[in-house]
Design an enzyme around this catalytic site. Structure first.
Site, PDB file in Angstrom:
ATOM      1  N   ASP A  34     -37.355   0.041   2.243  1.00  0.00           N
ATOM      2  CA  ASP A  34     -38.410   0.461   3.177  1.00  0.00           C
ATOM      3  C   ASP A  34     -38.409   1.952   3.514  1.00  0.00           C
ATOM      4  OD1 ASP A  34     -39.349  -2.069   3.248  1.00  0.00           O
ATOM      5  OD2 ASP A  34     -38.565  -2.569   5.240  1.00  0.00           O
ATOM      6  N   HIS A 238     -24.062  22.165 -11.368  1.00  0.00           N
ATOM      7  CA  HIS A 238     -25.046  21.424 -10.560  1.00  0.00           C
ATOM      8  C   HIS A 238     -24.382  20.721  -9.382  1.00  0.00           C
ATOM      9  CE1 HIS A 238     -28.018  21.291 -14.189  1.00  0.00           C
ATOM     10  NE2 HIS A 238     -27.977  22.470 -13.590  1.00  0.00           N
ATOM     11  N   ASP A 255     -26.870  28.404  -4.226  1.00  0.00           N
ATOM     12  CA  ASP A 255     -28.096  28.429  -5.029  1.00  0.00           C
ATOM     13  C   ASP A 255     -29.114  27.616  -4.245  1.00  0.00           C
ATOM     14  OD1 ASP A 255     -30.130  28.118  -6.885  1.00  0.00           O
ATOM     15  OD2 ASP A 255     -28.777  27.697  -8.565  1.00  0.00           O
ATOM     16  N   HIS A 345     -24.420  28.505 -19.520  1.00  0.00           N
ATOM     17  CA  HIS A 345     -25.855  28.239 -19.359  1.00  0.00           C
ATOM     18  C   HIS A 345     -26.663  29.461 -19.780  1.00  0.00           C
ATOM     19  CE1 HIS A 345     -26.134  30.609 -15.589  1.00  0.00           C
ATOM     20  NE2 HIS A 345     -25.022  30.032 -15.199  1.00  0.00           N
ATOM     21  N   HIS A 349     -35.174  30.950 -16.740  1.00  0.00           N
ATOM     22  CA  HIS A 349     -36.176  29.894 -16.960  1.00  0.00           C
ATOM     23  C   HIS A 349     -37.448  30.347 -16.266  1.00  0.00           C
ATOM     24  CE1 HIS A 349     -35.432  28.530 -12.804  1.00  0.00           C
ATOM     25  NE2 HIS A 349     -34.150  28.580 -13.084  1.00  0.00           N
ATOM     26  N   HIS A 356     -37.925  24.716 -12.489  1.00  0.00           N
ATOM     27  CA  HIS A 356     -37.867  24.967 -13.933  1.00  0.00           C
ATOM     28  C   HIS A 356     -39.302  24.778 -14.400  1.00  0.00           C
ATOM     29  CE1 HIS A 356     -33.290  23.979 -14.272  1.00  0.00           C
ATOM     30  NE2 HIS A 356     -33.552  25.025 -13.537  1.00  0.00           N
ATOM     31  N   GLU A 379     -30.348  34.929 -13.997  1.00  0.00           N
ATOM     32  CA  GLU A 379     -29.238  34.287 -13.286  1.00  0.00           C
ATOM     33  C   GLU A 379     -27.946  34.186 -14.099  1.00  0.00           C
ATOM     34  OE1 GLU A 379     -29.759  29.995 -12.732  1.00  0.00           O
ATOM     35  OE2 GLU A 379     -31.832  30.215 -13.374  1.00  0.00           O
ATOM     36  N   TYR A 383     -17.761  31.455 -14.771  1.00  0.00           N
ATOM     37  CA  TYR A 383     -17.128  30.299 -14.140  1.00  0.00           C
ATOM     38  C   TYR A 383     -15.781  30.086 -14.819  1.00  0.00           C
ATOM     39  CZ  TYR A 383     -22.130  29.946 -13.342  1.00  0.00           C
ATOM     40  OH  TYR A 383     -23.435  30.244 -13.041  1.00  0.00           O
ATOM     41  N   ARG A 401     -22.370  33.276  -9.582  1.00  0.00           N
ATOM     42  CA  ARG A 401     -23.714  33.389 -10.180  1.00  0.00           C
ATOM     43  C   ARG A 401     -24.537  34.279  -9.254  1.00  0.00           C
ATOM     44  NH1 ARG A 401     -24.582  28.552 -11.166  1.00  0.00           N
ATOM     45  NH2 ARG A 401     -25.885  27.733  -9.485  1.00  0.00           N
TER      46      ARG A 401
HETATM   47  N1  GLY Z   1     -31.539  26.147  -8.986  1.00  0.00           N
HETATM   48  C1  GLY Z   1     -31.676  25.711 -10.307  1.00  0.00           C
HETATM   49  C2  GLY Z   1     -31.493  26.787 -11.263  1.00  0.00           C
HETATM   50  O1  GLY Z   1     -31.041  27.856 -10.907  1.00  0.00           O
HETATM   51  O2  GLY Z   1     -31.868  26.679 -12.402  1.00  0.00           O
HETATM   52 MN    MN Z   2     -32.655  29.074 -11.640  1.00  0.00          MN
HETATM   53 MN    MN Z   3     -30.970  28.488  -8.917  1.00  0.00          MN
END
Ligand code: GLY
Ligand code: MN
Ligand code: MN
Length: 435
Positions: A34, A238, A255, A345, A349, A356, A379, A383, A401
């Site tokens: 609910d 993440h 982030d 990474h 993006h 994204h 970005e 790490y 980052r």
């Molecule tokens: N906050 C998601 C990224 O930086 O891609």
């Molecule tokens: Mn990002």
């Molecule tokens: Mn981000």
């Protein structure tokens, strides 16, 4: 002001003649018994309609050169509105959303075959939702049953994404203004977190500081779940648990970015819990920052989408060799992706209504050129896993980052998120002021 009619006109101009585009709203999603998740409109649907209700669908019909927009939405029913809130209804929709026709959503299944009659192709996000695929295919089957009346069924299912998402990739003035505002609000949210932090606080309390700041400045939702990682949690890309106590000596990676009227911001900053970087934290931080400044400089028309990433890989690899975390010839290390254990990474993006955001990254197999109106993130990060025995112990568990939102302009770029400090000196000065 966002101009949804202009967005529709732009899509119509890309659609072939005698076609129909079907764009449904998002669904309400159940969280648990609910209780629903907060409703977020589909970005494609909002881009074309400006309409924020669920249970709706937009049809864009182009027939013999004539363009018509039809909205199906919830009817006004007082008893229902008492429970779930105000509904615009069909009459007001025609007026306020400037659509040509509006019907109750319950009518959609019945009317879809009529709108598809004599239309050659149906544009939709095919393959995105089994329920919508089935609804559309069923409608096509209904049209086929009318073949003896001389009505032709569509002969092609076309993906709407290449048309619609190419439009969304290029931001207009009103969209840029919204994104700049979202970035500015988020920037000050990050500043508030830097000023508030104290060892002993929990990560989610800094998450709350940013959300409160953004809400106070007009943002109802975050653009994505905030990442607040202290110490080695910053090495989890993440990380969203955000439930650990912050320790003296930790770096904190945040982030977080708010959404403003369906447009996102996406900012990362990394700062010391006690207000001072230690020598290893500072060395790695300054390396990431150097790569970020250089990558931002590479954002300009003519360069391709991957240019900033290439700049980052070179600077990070050179720096890692200088600091002794990697050894060997820089070109060979880049070719062999030796940076991967520390930087796994990509650098950018697209950013827009979705964090994204949509839009093709390559054209004809090559990275596409940057053009004015595109917005991307820059970005880079480093790490060093807490259990990485390939490096000296002093580096382990450091995660960094630095992320900004960058608009491509005709002569270069504009950093939308420029208001958050990011040099070591500026961060330490800001944090010293607060304590
Ligand atoms: N906050 C998601 C990224 O930086 O891609
Ligand atoms: Mn990002
Ligand atoms: Mn981000």
């Amino acid at each position: 002001m966002l101009n949804f009619v202009q967005h529709r006109d732009a899509l119509f101009s890309k659609m072939a003649d005698n076609t129909l585009a079907v764009v449904p709203s998002a669904d309400v999603l159940l969280r648990n018994r609910d209780a629903d998740f907060p409703f977020r409109q589909s970005s494609d649907f909002f881009y074309l309609s400006g309409f924020t209700e669920d249970s709706a669908c937009l049809l864009l019909q182009k027939k013999q050169g004539q363009c018509k927009t039809i909205l199906f939405c919830q009817p006004k029913v007082k008893e229902m509105e008492i429970w779930t809130g105000y509904r615009l209804g069909q009459d007001a929709a025609i007026d306020q959303l400037q659509v040509d026709e509006a019907f109750a959503i319950e009518e959609l299944v019945k009317q879809l075959p009529d709108f598809m009659g004599d239309c050659e192709q149906v544009y939709a996000a095919w393959g995105h939702s089994k329920a919508w695929d089935a609804k559309l295919i069923n409608a096509i089957e209904q049209v086929k049953l009318k073949s003896r009346l001389g009505i032709q069924a569509p002969t092609a299912m076309q993906a709407i994404e290449p048309l619609l998402h190419e439009l969304r990739l290029f931001k207009g003035e009103a969209e840029i203004e919204l994104m700049a505002k979202a970035a500015s609000i988020s920037a000050h949210g990050h500043i508030a977190a830097m000023q508030r932090v104290k060892p002993g606080m929990y990560e989610y309390q800094l998450e709350g500081t940013i959300r409160q700041h953004c809400a106070e400045h007009g943002s109802r939702f975050d653009a994505y779940t905030s990442i607040v990682g202290s110490g080695a949690n910053a090495c989890i890309l993440h990380y969203t648990a955000n439930d650990q106590a912050i320790k003296d000596g930790d770096l904190i990676l945040i982030d977080a970015g708010c959404e403003l009227n369906h447009y996102a911001s996406d900012i990362t900053r990394t700062f010391p819990a006690n207000g001072r970087f230690n020598p290893e934290q500072k060395a790695l931080y300054e390396l990431v920052l150097k790569s970020q400044f250089a990558a931002i400089d590479a954002v300009k028309p003519g360069n391709h989408f991957n240019s900033p990433h290439e700049v980052v890989l070179r600077i990070l690899t050179e720096g890692l060799v200088e600091l002794g975390l990697l050894s060997g010839d820089v070109d060979t290390l880049i070719k062999e992706e030796a940076f991967k254990p520390f930087y796994m990474h990509r650098t950018s993006h697209w950013l827009g209504m979705d964090v994204h955001d949509v839009g093709a990254y390559k054209q004809d197999g090559n990275w596409r050129k940057l053009e004015p109106g595109m917005v991307l993130t820059i970005e880079p990060g480093l790490y060093i896993a807490p259990d990485d025995e390939s490096v000296d112990e002093k580096w382990r568990g450091i995660g960094i980052r630095i992320e900004d939102d960058v608009l491509v302009t005709s002569d270069g770029h504009r950093v939308l998120s420029h208001e958050v400090p990011k040099t070591v000196a500026d961060i330490e000065a800001l944090m010293a002021q607060a304590s």
